[in-house]
Design an enzyme around this catalytic site. Structure first.
Site, mmCIF file in Angstrom:
data_model
loop_
_atom_site.group_PDB
_atom_site.id
_atom_site.type_symbol
_atom_site.label_atom_id
_atom_site.label_comp_id
_atom_site.label_asym_id
_atom_site.label_seq_id
_atom_site.Cartn_x
_atom_site.Cartn_y
_atom_site.Cartn_z
ATOM 1 N N MET A 93 3.010 2.398 -8.393
ATOM 2 C CA MET A 93 2.145 2.772 -8.444
ATOM 3 C C MET A 93 1.819 3.402 -9.817
ATOM 4 O O MET A 93 0.238 3.802 -10.007
ATOM 5 C CB MET A 93 2.147 4.009 -7.586
ATOM 6 C CG MET A 93 1.455 5.560 -7.554
ATOM 7 S SD MET A 93 1.206 7.260 -7.112
ATOM 8 C CE MET A 93 2.950 7.565 -7.848
ATOM 9 N N SER A 131 1.844 6.242 -3.674
ATOM 10 C CA SER A 131 2.592 7.082 -3.328
ATOM 11 C C SER A 131 3.917 6.693 -4.742
ATOM 12 O O SER A 131 4.404 5.635 -4.533
ATOM 13 C CB SER A 131 3.130 6.948 -2.028
ATOM 14 O OG SER A 131 3.667 8.919 -1.967
ATOM 15 N N GLU A 185 3.946 1.344 -4.370
ATOM 16 C CA GLU A 185 5.405 2.689 -4.354
ATOM 17 C C GLU A 185 6.304 2.724 -6.045
ATOM 18 O O GLU A 185 5.930 2.056 -6.192
ATOM 19 C CB GLU A 185 6.549 2.014 -3.916
ATOM 20 C CG GLU A 185 6.323 1.309 -1.603
ATOM 21 C CD GLU A 185 7.875 0.966 -0.963
ATOM 22 O OE1 GLU A 185 7.144 1.087 0.423
ATOM 23 O OE2 GLU A 185 7.929 0.925 -1.717
ATOM 24 N N CYS A 186 5.977 4.232 -5.980
ATOM 25 C CA CYS A 186 6.650 4.691 -7.226
ATOM 26 C C CYS A 186 6.365 3.734 -8.544
ATOM 27 O O CYS A 186 5.013 3.491 -8.822
ATOM 28 C CB CYS A 186 8.055 4.385 -6.690
ATOM 29 S SG CYS A 186 8.973 5.563 -8.165
ATOM 30 N N GLY A 187 7.221 2.933 -9.349
ATOM 31 C CA GLY A 187 6.806 2.356 -10.651
ATOM 32 C C GLY A 187 5.539 1.167 -10.082
ATOM 33 O O GLY A 187 5.054 0.889 -10.638
#
Length: 443
Positions: free
Chosen positions: A331, A420, A327-329
């Site tokens: 990824m 994502s 997730e986010c960081g």
């Protein structure tokens, strides 16, 4: 059975007024006095809860009528009320900002609203702001108003005088003082654990609040803010879809955006949780699936670039077909490189082709929903970077703006790796959450 407990929602006319400082100071003050205090954060947020958890010594959960849902919020408040002497809910943005807003939450559960106003550059207008916040919407319980970042006694008196229409609303003034300022950076407040004097800052803020009418309220005085929290409806049983499976979770200063409720959800699904630190170059522990949550990889690029054992173990894990959810960081370092805000490229782990570029402006913000075959996960997005990749997204989340759905964040898939910018709230659909950590044909 209804559970009654004094409760208050700490709100403001806008972000940056000092809500977190006041909420943390209030909880710290009463916790020091031996009262049982629970704190909650309104809306999606990973950072403010760190400070509230430090102040209370208790886990801090998020309440959001859309993302977490009314039933989830009711259950958490009811459970807290049964074990607490005071509940403090920190609002989000301005009192009426967002859909749903902090005011919506307060009205739904009957929470009295305390308005914190940064009065550093005003006098009489303080009264107009307080009056407007109190009367803009009918049906809100009003606790009062606290002036923040006040210059001195004369300034405080001017602010108090501005409440001529409702003098009883005055709950005091807190001075501007660097001793209890909470430092910020691009995603919000600095994580409390990164500051060696974090607790000293909260104690200084609590000491300042103790000099106000708000801070001098004892248990008997707090009783006027008693709220009766209704018992939640019977929750549906969660199937143990992850029974017997071990999930390895990255957790350190670079990967610290973890909702405690998400850990609870995974445990309720039957998973065993183990943790590792990519910053310490720790290899992935023996596990069936891995979760790389968000955080601040951009602040630790040298260490992450050199985390060869972490990189190699993730490659071997993915190569064996074991699921990875990022997730986010979490990824960002999976791509070939991260380009920092100064334009310097840093080689990262290369499980996904392409690069991530940091930007000085916010790239995305808002509620999102990921629709999977197993159910719909609610959550949000908030990031300052963008991906540049040749990958075709496997799917997209749905963005929700003003009640209208639009195309949201890309979800990338390479083998067993899914990634994502979307941050998921696992309890919104335990079945869908489980599917992120199971082989593709398991659910």
């Amino acid at each position: 059975m209804t559970q009654a407990c004094p409760a208050i929602l700490v709100a403001a006319p806008a972000s940056g007024q000092g809500k977190t400082t006041v909420a943390a100071a209030l909880t710290r003050l009463h916790a020091r006095a031996g009262r049982r205090v629970r704190a909650f954060k309104c809306g999606p947020d990973f950072l403010d809860p760190h400070w509230l958890a430090l102040a209370t010594g208790q886990p801090v959960h998020n309440l959001d009528l859309w993302m977490t849902g009314e039933d989830d919020a009711r259950a958490r408040l009811h459970a807290a009320a049964a074990q607490s002497d005071l509940i403090v809910v920190e609002g989000v943005m301005g009192l009426f900002d967002g859909e749903p807003s902090a005011a919506d939450l307060a009205q739904r559960f009957g929470l009295p609203v305390l308005a914190v106003i940064d009065a550093s550059a005003m006098a009489g207008t303080f009264g107009a702001l307080a009056f407007g916040l109190q009367h803009y919407r009918t049906g809100l319980r009003w606790a009062g108003v606290l002036a923040n970042r006040v210059a001195g006694e004369r300034h405080a008196q001017m602010l108090q005088d501005a409440l001529a229409q409702d003098p009883s609303a005055w709950l005091g003034a807190v001075p501007r003082d660097a001793a209890f300022a909470l430092p910020e950076r691009h995603l919000g407040l600095t994580v409390a654990a990164e500051l060696p004097d974090a607790l000293a800052r909260l104690d200084a803020a609590a000491d300042a609040l103790a000099a106000t009418a708000l801070g001098q309220m004892d248990g008997a005085a707090l009783a006027r803010w008693s709220v009766g929290f209704e018992a939640p409806r019977q929750a549906q049983a969660v199937a143990p879809l992850l029974q017997g499976r071990t999930i390895a979770i990255a957790r350190d200063a670079a990967f610290c955006f973890i909702y405690p409720a998400n850990l609870d959800a995974l445990c309720a699904l039957g998973a065993e949780l183990v943790f590792f630190s990519p910053l310490a170059n720790e290899p992935l522990p023996a596990c069936d699936a891995a979760w790389l949550p968000g955080g601040y990889p951009e602040l630790h690029l040298a260490a992450l670039s050199g985390a060869r054992r972490t990189q190699e173990s993730l490659r071997a894990h993915a190569g064996a077909g074991r699921p990875v959810w990022a997730e986010c960081g979490g990824m960002m370092p999976l791509f070939d490189r991260i380009v920092d805000g100064e334009g310097a490229a840093h080689a990262t782990w290369g499980l996904l082709p392409g690069e991530v570029r940091m930007h000085k402006r916010l790239a995305a913000l808002g509620p999102q929903q990921l629709d999977l075959a197993q159910g719909s996960l609610r959550g949000h997005t908030f990031h300052y970077s963008r991906c540049e990749t040749a990958l075709t997204p496997a799917m997209h989340t749905q963005a929700l703006r003003g009640g209208v759905r639009g195309l949201g964040e890309a979800v990338y898939r390479v083998g067993s790796v899914q990634a994502s910018y979307f941050h998921a709230w696992f309890a919104s659909s335990p079945t869908a959450a489980a599917s992120l950590f199971l082989p593709g044909d398991s659910v």
